[in-house]
Design an enzyme around this catalytic site. Structure first.
Site, mmCIF file in Angstrom:
data_model
loop_
_atom_site.group_PDB
_atom_site.id
_atom_site.type_symbol
_atom_site.label_atom_id
_atom_site.label_comp_id
_atom_site.label_asym_id
_atom_site.label_seq_id
_atom_site.Cartn_x
_atom_site.Cartn_y
_atom_site.Cartn_z
ATOM 1 N N ASN A 1 -7.177 -3.622 -5.100
ATOM 2 C CA ASN A 1 -7.245 -5.042 -4.781
ATOM 3 C C ASN A 1 -7.058 -5.832 -6.065
ATOM 4 O O ASN A 1 -7.888 -5.760 -6.978
ATOM 5 C CB ASN A 1 -8.589 -5.381 -4.136
ATOM 6 C CG ASN A 1 -8.698 -4.797 -2.741
ATOM 7 O OD1 ASN A 1 -7.851 -5.050 -1.888
ATOM 8 N ND2 ASN A 1 -9.713 -3.987 -2.506
ATOM 9 N N PHE B 1 -22.095 -7.074 18.354
ATOM 10 C CA PHE B 1 -21.595 -7.760 17.161
ATOM 11 C C PHE B 1 -20.495 -8.771 17.488
ATOM 12 O O PHE B 1 -19.559 -8.967 16.705
ATOM 13 C CB PHE B 1 -21.082 -6.755 16.130
ATOM 14 C CG PHE B 1 -22.147 -5.835 15.622
ATOM 15 C CD1 PHE B 1 -22.942 -6.195 14.556
ATOM 16 C CD2 PHE B 1 -22.374 -4.607 16.224
ATOM 17 C CE1 PHE B 1 -23.940 -5.351 14.098
ATOM 18 C CE2 PHE B 1 -23.366 -3.761 15.779
ATOM 19 C CZ PHE B 1 -24.154 -4.132 14.706
ATOM 20 N N LYS C 1 0.809 -1.213 0.000
ATOM 21 C CA LYS C 1 0.000 0.000 0.000
ATOM 22 C C LYS C 1 0.846 1.268 0.000
ATOM 23 O O LYS C 1 0.398 2.323 -0.446
ATOM 24 C CB LYS C 1 -0.966 -0.021 1.193
ATOM 25 C CG LYS C 1 -2.089 -1.031 1.000
ATOM 26 C CD LYS C 1 -3.061 -1.012 2.138
ATOM 27 C CE LYS C 1 -4.269 -1.881 1.837
ATOM 28 N NZ LYS C 1 -3.940 -3.241 1.440
ATOM 29 N N GLU D 1 -2.139 7.691 7.294
ATOM 30 C CA GLU D 1 -2.652 8.716 6.394
ATOM 31 C C GLU D 1 -3.788 9.465 7.059
ATOM 32 O O GLU D 1 -4.383 8.997 8.037
ATOM 33 C CB GLU D 1 -3.109 8.102 5.071
ATOM 34 C CG GLU D 1 -4.291 7.182 5.179
ATOM 35 C CD GLU D 1 -4.639 6.521 3.859
ATOM 36 O OE1 GLU D 1 -3.806 6.558 2.932
ATOM 37 O OE2 GLU D 1 -5.738 5.958 3.754
ATOM 38 N N GLU E 1 -10.059 1.051 -5.169
ATOM 39 C CA GLU E 1 -10.901 1.574 -4.104
ATOM 40 C C GLU E 1 -10.577 3.056 -3.886
ATOM 41 O O GLU E 1 -9.414 3.451 -3.837
ATOM 42 C CB GLU E 1 -10.690 0.780 -2.819
ATOM 43 C CG GLU E 1 -11.028 -0.699 -2.983
ATOM 44 C CD GLU E 1 -11.308 -1.388 -1.668
ATOM 45 O OE1 GLU E 1 -11.048 -0.782 -0.614
ATOM 46 O OE2 GLU E 1 -11.796 -2.531 -1.689
ATOM 47 N N GLU F 1 -6.667 2.143 -2.298
ATOM 48 C CA GLU F 1 -5.840 0.964 -2.566
ATOM 49 C C GLU F 1 -6.382 0.275 -3.798
ATOM 50 O O GLU F 1 -7.492 0.572 -4.264
ATOM 51 C CB GLU F 1 -5.867 -0.006 -1.372
ATOM 52 C CG GLU F 1 -7.240 -0.565 -1.064
ATOM 53 C CD GLU F 1 -7.242 -1.514 0.118
ATOM 54 O OE1 GLU F 1 -6.200 -2.141 0.355
ATOM 55 O OE2 GLU F 1 -8.271 -1.627 0.784
#
Length: 668
Positions: A294, A351, A116, A200, A275, A292
């Protein structure tokens, strides 16, 4: 065209690739760990090869075992799916060395985009907008704190090789960086074999929009429109749709052309996704930045397939040796598609991941017409197991319709038909999202869930009419159940005819309902109101009740819960008591049993591995202080002290496998 391919993956995506390969007349080879020996993808494939023990590091992540399986079965090519080895440059190179085709991009593109840090530098050089940040390797926590301060909070810490929401931490202040930097490094190392981290700027209220690209080995690269993936939890996507309700044709073209430029800059072919993070507050649509790339098939690829009519798995197989048979002008947008990820997690308990046996697993029936598509991509079945070793996704529910509104309504109806027993699931939560006014408006951002459910999830709201309908349905279910019990052969004495009046307690409110079943339906009066007609006869033991209540369509899951009932529908599981009037009168005098005092205990919130314990007997802790770290479903979870206290005992030790609610720390 290949005669036989091996799928170097498991679960849903392995089944997905097998289906397309079978339609193309290509034989398939599945691979599996001991945990997946009886999994559907193993049964579906023409051949299957065992890799090793359940941990991915000892099975699915061992490239040499995949290559050995190819040699043993004569597989000419490997489709990697997503995750595992799909973005591992060394794996693609190892296959090429053995003259086995890799159904994916070239190794150099994987390397360029998989890092990345380097990918952002390449994106800048290709003229792609990038997010401000520090793209060097960061060695220590102190260095990370300084860099984050220089960039300006909030910042996002990311593992350089990360993906799928793993290896990411949002930091709002220095304390967040100090607590999260090492965890980010560990997650990156555990999931991707790389502990490098970069930082970032975090764009607040962002939208996550991605562009699907497809290229061949003849220099042709196309963009297949965009997907909106802004509904996320812990940086992991939950809902995706195509197209995006935010993107204009001009914005789509600009984003698509930048994505194609980046792909061409690294010699990309096969399917891939660029993305982007988008400033949703900028109506011009010009504030989008590279996040990024993929270099693989995405989990959410079905929504692109449904609006373009393309089979992306087929295209990946074809461009491994053929030229694209269509151009950019042939790519259109037909209708609207929405995908919900059904996860093994409990939305009513923050969750928390859930593992265990799928005692019952039914999905909505598939539909494919000119007006509606209902598609379920899964890799599990009745009796299967959701393992702690792999991702918690159970299935992907995809709906398509001519309009966004119709596609969303189809999701709600289909979710009501998902029956999952044995583990917790997020179906109620997904349905609630589909009904949320802000979602229906298309006003999305990656912090949507955090903003709209700050105190957790306790079910979708229900209006008075809906509660009245459920009350009538509950009364009907109870009366029919009692009538059946009263007519069982072999009872002593004359037949018993239960009274038709019941007291229904639902969501804390009591209602009087009178019920009169008839052939094909039931008449009901609630709280001495109007007579309603329930068309649709419930049969005792029946799980799914599909009925109309005065013309209002209702799909309800009916479950017995001890002496009560559970009615699950439209994003909420209602616990319902149905009592005869005299029993209800007596029940008012029953004293509720007090809940046990658990305030002195730190309990395991989920099954998983205790990787770190930061306290010892006699230590004093402060509220919110990190005490332990648990790993479950490939994610690290920091457990904190609930209050100021002194540690009395530590029954659990680092390295222990814990069950849910197992005691980790006891306080004085």
């Amino acid at each position: 065209m290949f005669k036989k391919i091996l799928i170097a993956n498991r679960g849903e995506i392995a089944c997905r690739v097998i289906r397309t390969a079978r339609r193309m007349g290509i034989a398939t080879v599945a691979v599996y760990s001991d945990a997946d020996a009886r999994a559907p993808h193993v049964k579906m494939a023409d051949e299957a090869v065992r890799l090793g023990p359940p941990p991915a590091s000892e099975s699915y992540l061992k490239a040499e075992l995949i290559i050995d399986a190819c040699k043993a079965t004569g597989a000419e090519a490997v489709h990697p799916g997503y995750g595992f080895l799909s973005e591992r440059e060394s794996f693609a190179k190892a296959l090429a060395k053995e003259k086995i085709a890799f159904i994916g991009p070239p190794p150099k593109a994987i390397a360029a985009m998989g890092d990345k840090i380097e990918s952002k530098k390449l994106a800048q050089a290709a003229g792609v907008n990038v997010v401000p940040g520090y793209l060097g390797d960061i060695a220590t926590t102190d260095e990370a704190v300084k860099i984050a301060g220089d960039i300006g909070y909030p910042v996002m810490m990311k593992a350089s090789a990360g993906g799928g929401g793993k290896g990411m931490r949002l930091a709002w202040n220095e304390q967040d960086v100090r607590e999260g930097f090492e965890a980010t490094k560990r997650e990156g190392l555990a999931s991707f074999g790389d502990d490098r981290v970069f930082i970032e700027k975090f764009i607040e209220a962002p939208r996550h929009i991605e562009i699907q690209v497809l290229g061949d080995q003849h220099g042709n690269v196309l963009y297949l429109n965009e997907r909106e993936c802004s509904i996320q939890r812990r940086n992991q996507k939950v809902v995706e749709e195509a197209p995006s309700p935010f993107v204009s044709p001009e914005m789509r073209k600009a984003m698509g052309e930048q994505a194609v430029a980046l792909a061409k800059a690294v010699g990309y072919y096969s399917a891939g996704t660029v993305e982007l993070i988008v400033n949703g507050a900028d109506p011009s649509g010009k504030s989008f930045y590279f996040l990024e790339m993929n270099t693989r098939l995405q989990v959410e690829h079905p929504v692109t397939e449904e609006i373009t009519g393309l089979d992306l798995v087929e295209q990946m197989i074809r461009v491994a040796g053929e030229k694209l048979a269509f151009g950019q002008d042939d790519i259109g947008i037909n209708g609207w598609a929405v995908e919900n990820r059904v996860y093994a997690e409990d939305p009513y308990r923050s969750f928390l991941p859930s593992t265990g046996r799928l005692i019952r697993y039914w999905t909505p029936p598939p539909v494919r017409t000119d007006e509606l598509v209902i598609r379920v991509d899964d890799g599990v079945a009745d009796g299967g197991e959701i393992s702690m070793f792999y991702d918690p996704m159970i299935a992907k529910l995809v709906t398509w319709a001519p309009t966004r509104e119709a596609a969303i309504e189809a999701q709600i109806a289909a979710l009501d038909q998902f029956v999952i027993d044995g583990i917790s699931d997020n179906v109620d939560f997904l349905s609630a999202l589909m009904q949320h006014p802000r979602f229906r408006e298309g006003n999305l951002a990656t912090d949507f869930i955090a903003d709209e459910y700050p105190d957790g999830f306790d079910g979708a709201p229900a209006d008075a009419q809906f509660i009245e309908d459920l009350t009538a349905i509950a009364g009907m279910v109870a009366v029919i159940s009692d009538e059946r019990a009263a007519t069982i052969d072999g009872q002593l004495g004359p037949p018993v005819h239960p009274p038709c009046e019941r007291i229904v307690r639902i969501d804390g409110e009591s209602h009087k309902v009178r019920i009169k079943p008839y052939k094909g339906g039931t008449l009901a009066v609630t709280d001495d109101g109007d007579l309603v007609d329930i068309v649709g006869r419930w049969i005792p033991g029946q799980r799914l009740l599909v009925a109309t209540v005065d013309g209002r369509h209702r799909i309800v899951q009916v479950r017995r819960a001890g002496r009560d009932w559970e009615l699950q529908t439209r994003g909420r599981t209602h616990r319902v008591q149905v009592l005869s009037p005299h029993v209800a009168d007596l029940a008012r005098h029953m004293i509720d049993k007090p809940a046990p005092d658990l305030s002195r205990l730190l309990l395991a919130p989920m099954p998983g591995l205790l990787t770190k314990l930061d306290v010892s007997v006699g230590d004093k802790v402060e509220p919110g202080q990190p005490i332990a770290v648990m790993e479950a479903m490939k994610m690290e979870n920091i457990l904190r002290a609930p209050k100021a206290a002194t540690v009395k005992a530590t029954p659990a030790k680092a390295g222990d496998s814990l069950a849910v609610d197992q005691v980790i720390v006891e306080f004085e």
